[in-house]
Design a protein around this motif. Sequence first.
Motif, PDB file in Angstrom:
ATOM      1  N   LEU A 171       2.436   6.612  -6.800  1.00 10.44           N
ATOM      2  CA  LEU A 171       1.562   7.453  -7.256  1.00 10.44           C
ATOM      3  C   LEU A 171       1.997   8.825  -7.362  1.00 10.44           C
ATOM      4  CD1 LEU A 171      -1.514   7.740  -8.379  1.00 10.44           C
ATOM      5  CD2 LEU A 171      -2.305   8.083  -5.775  1.00 10.44           C
ATOM      6  N   ASP A 172       2.660   9.157  -6.085  1.00  9.40           N
ATOM      7  CA  ASP A 172       3.148  10.508  -6.148  1.00  9.40           C
ATOM      8  C   ASP A 172       4.185  10.814  -7.237  1.00  9.40           C
ATOM      9  OD1 ASP A 172       1.579  11.116  -3.924  1.00  9.40           O
ATOM     10  OD2 ASP A 172       3.013  10.939  -2.247  1.00  9.40           O
ATOM     11  N   ASP A 228      -7.509   1.461  -0.878  1.00  7.27           N
ATOM     12  CA  ASP A 228      -6.458   2.211   0.184  1.00  7.27           C
ATOM     13  C   ASP A 228      -5.327   2.777  -0.524  1.00  7.27           C
ATOM     14  OD1 ASP A 228      -8.328   0.772   2.055  1.00  7.27           O
ATOM     15  OD2 ASP A 228      -6.970  -0.981   2.418  1.00  7.27           O
ATOM     16  N   VAL A 229      -4.996   2.359  -1.531  1.00  5.55           N
ATOM     17  CA  VAL A 229      -3.738   3.051  -2.058  1.00  5.55           C
ATOM     18  C   VAL A 229      -4.200   4.404  -2.801  1.00  5.55           C
ATOM     19  CG1 VAL A 229      -2.108   2.807  -3.922  1.00  5.55           C
ATOM     20  CG2 VAL A 229      -2.575   0.807  -2.900  1.00  5.55           C
ATOM     21  N   LEU A 230      -5.049   4.206  -3.401  1.00  2.00           N
ATOM     22  CA  LEU A 230      -5.658   5.345  -4.313  1.00  2.00           C
ATOM     23  C   LEU A 230      -6.593   6.329  -3.286  1.00  2.00           C
ATOM     24  CD1 LEU A 230      -6.452   3.860  -7.834  1.00  2.00           C
ATOM     25  CD2 LEU A 230      -4.474   5.174  -6.999  1.00  2.00           C
ATOM     26  N   GLY A 231      -6.947   5.917  -2.310  1.00  2.00           N
ATOM     27  CA  GLY A 231      -7.745   6.918  -1.443  1.00  2.00           C
ATOM     28  C   GLY A 231      -9.203   7.136  -2.232  1.00  2.00           C
ATOM     29  N   THR A 284       0.599  -1.310   0.077  1.00  2.00           N
ATOM     30  CA  THR A 284      -0.040  -0.015   0.121  1.00  2.00           C
ATOM     31  C   THR A 284       0.762   1.203   0.042  1.00  2.00           C
ATOM     32  OG1 THR A 284      -1.896  -1.172   1.184  1.00  2.00           O
ATOM     33  CG2 THR A 284      -1.751   1.340   1.285  1.00  2.00           C
ATOM     34  N   VAL A 285       1.897   1.395   0.745  1.00  2.00           N
ATOM     35  CA  VAL A 285       2.608   2.419   0.797  1.00  2.00           C
ATOM     36  C   VAL A 285       3.631   2.771  -0.369  1.00  2.00           C
ATOM     37  CG1 VAL A 285       4.858   3.359   2.266  1.00  2.00           C
ATOM     38  CG2 VAL A 285       2.910   2.403   3.519  1.00  2.00           C
ATOM     39  N   ARG A 316       1.251   4.088  -3.041  1.00  2.00           N
ATOM     40  CA  ARG A 316       1.143   5.648  -2.669  1.00  2.00           C
ATOM     41  C   ARG A 316       2.402   6.429  -3.185  1.00  2.00           C
ATOM     42  NH1 ARG A 316      -1.625   4.882   3.363  1.00  2.00           N
ATOM     43  NH2 ARG A 316      -3.655   4.234   2.650  1.00  2.00           N
TER      44      ARG A 316
END
Length: 332
Positions: free
Chosen positions: A70-71, A156-159, A63-64, A67
């Motif tokens: 993604l950033d 959870d990753v993308l919110g 998950t982290v 994220r």
Amino acid sequence: MGTAGTGTDGTVGERRQLLNVAYRLLGSLAEAEDAVQEAYARWYALPQARREEIVSPGAWLTTVTGRICLDVLGSARARRERYVGAWLPEPLPDRAEWDHGRGTGGAASTDPADQMVLDESVSMAFLVVLESMTPAERVAFVLHDVFRYPFAEIADVLGRTPAACKQLAASARRRVRAPSTAAGQSDVVGQSDVAGQSDVLGQPGAVRQSDRVRQSDAVRKVKEAWETKNIAALVDLLDPAAVMTADGGGMVGAALRPIEGSALIAAYMVAIADKAPGLELLERSVNGVPGLVAQRAGVVMTVAAFDVADGRVTRIWAVRNPEKLRPWTQDD
């Protein structure tokens, strides 16, 4: 997401999986390694009591890592607008061909290239298509269609909600299908099943053997024609609408724009050979499929990946940026 590792806190064995996820998300081995290292840094920054509360360290790390990727993807577009010429993903060598005493790629190996699984999801054709997606589409698509993570976990990753993630993956899937219907492009996705999910890799885990044989034959013929500077033979081996894209990153000479058409590509390839006496061409696996490596005095100068349809080369991706060739320049 993920399974427990072999370390005392269940994280050591996750590194290989995380690198494979991050490379497919970013198209850069160096950036993938940085993302995974950052995820581990955040893990070990947690209080011991908090780490012990986490049931699946692998799920937390994935998950982290997602994220972080993604950033990185969010800022990549701005960086690539300043990039000199075309930007291509970093090519990956086949560990079996480029071992050079660096280990067998097992748990003791620390080279990220040794820990990459080479299948259709890392072919240059596939990675280039991934570049057309938005960051959120790419994360949803790669995690779900390639690694088969459920949308509830991708959320959870993308919110975002699982339903929104499903829509993102569907949008990405349409982008993947689009180039497969263009003239001269290979079909990088399989047929959709009744649930509407594409079998994105066809036969997971490896490029179909028949396709590999056809591509290997085409690449070998290109190599022979290139070595003999036979423009006519090159034109015959290239699809009339073929496109060649080179990535020099402003560090070495490379065409700044894609070269279109078999005649122009053939002339360009011969001109390269004329300007680089002593250039040696080697048949090598590039991102899991047959490709060519050009080296001079033992130094890798270019790694070329190919897309082949109906026996003719439709796309050539030539990576010349030396920063992207580090996995190919190990000492013997």
